[in-house]
Design an enzyme around this catalytic site. Structure first.
Site, PDB file in Angstrom:
ATOM      1  N   SER A  57      32.934 -19.549 -19.261  1.00 41.61           N
ATOM      2  CA  SER A  57      31.579 -20.392 -19.600  1.00 41.61           C
ATOM      3  C   SER A  57      31.259 -18.971 -20.861  1.00 41.61           C
ATOM      4  O   SER A  57      30.869 -19.391 -21.945  1.00 41.61           O
ATOM      5  CB  SER A  57      30.242 -20.267 -19.006  1.00 41.61           C
ATOM      6  OG  SER A  57      30.142 -19.098 -18.846  1.00 41.61           O
ATOM      7  N   GLY A  94      32.666 -21.821 -15.747  1.00 41.60           N
ATOM      8  CA  GLY A  94      32.557 -22.069 -14.607  1.00 41.60           C
ATOM      9  C   GLY A  94      34.214 -21.476 -13.694  1.00 41.60           C
ATOM     10  O   GLY A  94      35.001 -21.745 -12.439  1.00 41.60           O
ATOM     11  N   ASN A 123      33.098 -15.416 -12.302  1.00 43.38           N
ATOM     12  CA  ASN A 123      33.284 -16.058 -11.259  1.00 43.38           C
ATOM     13  C   ASN A 123      33.781 -16.509 -10.678  1.00 43.38           C
ATOM     14  O   ASN A 123      33.634 -16.356  -9.636  1.00 43.38           O
ATOM     15  CB  ASN A 123      33.254 -17.960 -12.356  1.00 43.38           C
ATOM     16  CG  ASN A 123      32.351 -18.306 -12.967  1.00 43.38           C
ATOM     17  OD1 ASN A 123      31.580 -18.167 -13.136  1.00 43.38           O
ATOM     18  ND2 ASN A 123      33.604 -18.647 -13.883  1.00 43.38           N
ATOM     19  N   ASP A 207      19.433 -17.919 -17.015  1.00 43.85           N
ATOM     20  CA  ASP A 207      19.745 -17.656 -16.128  1.00 43.85           C
ATOM     21  C   ASP A 207      19.909 -16.249 -16.298  1.00 43.85           C
ATOM     22  O   ASP A 207      20.901 -15.768 -15.229  1.00 43.85           O
ATOM     23  CB  ASP A 207      21.248 -18.626 -15.995  1.00 43.85           C
ATOM     24  CG  ASP A 207      21.943 -17.941 -17.288  1.00 43.85           C
ATOM     25  OD1 ASP A 207      22.120 -17.464 -18.336  1.00 43.85           O
ATOM     26  OD2 ASP A 207      22.812 -19.368 -17.328  1.00 43.85           O
ATOM     27  N   HIS A 210      24.647 -15.608 -19.209  1.00 41.96           N
ATOM     28  CA  HIS A 210      24.725 -16.718 -20.285  1.00 41.96           C
ATOM     29  C   HIS A 210      24.187 -15.628 -21.885  1.00 41.96           C
ATOM     30  O   HIS A 210      23.006 -16.101 -21.895  1.00 41.96           O
ATOM     31  CB  HIS A 210      25.286 -17.742 -20.310  1.00 41.96           C
ATOM     32  CG  HIS A 210      25.939 -18.770 -19.559  1.00 41.96           C
ATOM     33  ND1 HIS A 210      25.752 -18.521 -18.560  1.00 41.96           N
ATOM     34  CD2 HIS A 210      27.111 -18.263 -18.774  1.00 41.96           C
ATOM     35  CE1 HIS A 210      26.291 -19.387 -17.028  1.00 41.96           C
ATOM     36  NE2 HIS A 210      27.104 -18.739 -18.227  1.00 41.96           N
TER      37      HIS A 210
END
Length: 231
Positions: A57, A94, A123, A207, A210
């Site tokens: 991502s 992801g 991830n 979040d 990011h």
């Protein structure tokens, strides 16, 4: 001198004269195999640079307007500097190193990249996956890229301390280990100058994982320092 000896002498004189004539005309013709190798090398040298970015991502513009991520900015910089390279963003939000490893063979066959940027692993850490598996996947991708004729570089990542200090240190060190063992260049930390700022919270989306669009030029600069010499 007997007749066979005379014929041999005449052949040597004739062959020598032919060599002199060819040399005067521009040299002996190259062997077919050598010609093939030379032509292949020339074709490779003229082939346009093709850069495949295999990431997650952080490279797939998650939460951003299209065209504002560091990969899109890389494409713009290459064009502005007239470096003649095509950028293929094969990043998926992801994705893990296992996912990238499984996708890579088809990408190499389809795009035949001259350069491969591997930005994966974050991830794996967020899921607490075994570090040995992450290192093995990264090494396998590096080797596959090199075997396909691409110049490969790794992009390193760090994780917050909530995963445990020891896990975080070993995770970060895994990128260095793979880069050293496989002899490929490494971007130590994609988010350097972003995640380690005093006001880092202001550079991330809600979040806290990011980065915002304003962080991506910094991320590009981190990658560019390592990529530019490979071009």
């Amino acid at each position: 001198m007997n007749q066979p000896q005379m014929r041999r002498r005449e052949w040597i004189v004739h062959f020598s004269a032919c060599v002199v004539s060819l040399a005067a005309a521009g040299g002996l013709p190259r062997p077919v195999a050598a010609q093939g190798r030379t032509e292949a090398a020339a074709a490779t040298a003229k082939a346009p640079r093709r850069i495949v970015v295999l990431g997650d991502s952080l490279s797939a513009e998650y939460g951003l307007a299209r065209g504002s991520g560091w990969v899109a900015l890389l494409d713009e910089r290459l064009k502005s500097q007239k470096l003649g390279a095509e950028v293929i963003n094969a990043s998926i939000s992801g994705d893990t190193t296992s996912g990238g490893r499984s996708r890579l063979p088809a990408l190499l066959q389809q795009h035949r990249p001259t350069h491969l940027i591997i930005e994966l692993g974050g991830n794996d850490a967020l899921r607490g996956l075994p570090l040995k598996m992450t290192r093995e996947n990264l090494a396998a991708m590096v080797r596959a890229g090199k075997e396909a004729g691409a110049k490969v570089m790794l992009v390193g990542m760090q994780i917050p301390p909530n995963m445990g200090a020891s896990y975080g240190r070993d995770f970060e060190a895994g990128f260095r280990t793979v880069a050293q063992e496989e002899k490929v260049p490494l971007v130590p930390f994609l988010l350097a100058g972003v995640a380690d700022r005093a006001d880092a919270a202001a550079w991330f989306q809600a979040d806290r994982i990011h980065p915002l669009a304003k962080a991506h030029p910094v991320m590009l600069d981190n990658v560019w320092k390592v990529l530019r010499p490979l071009l």
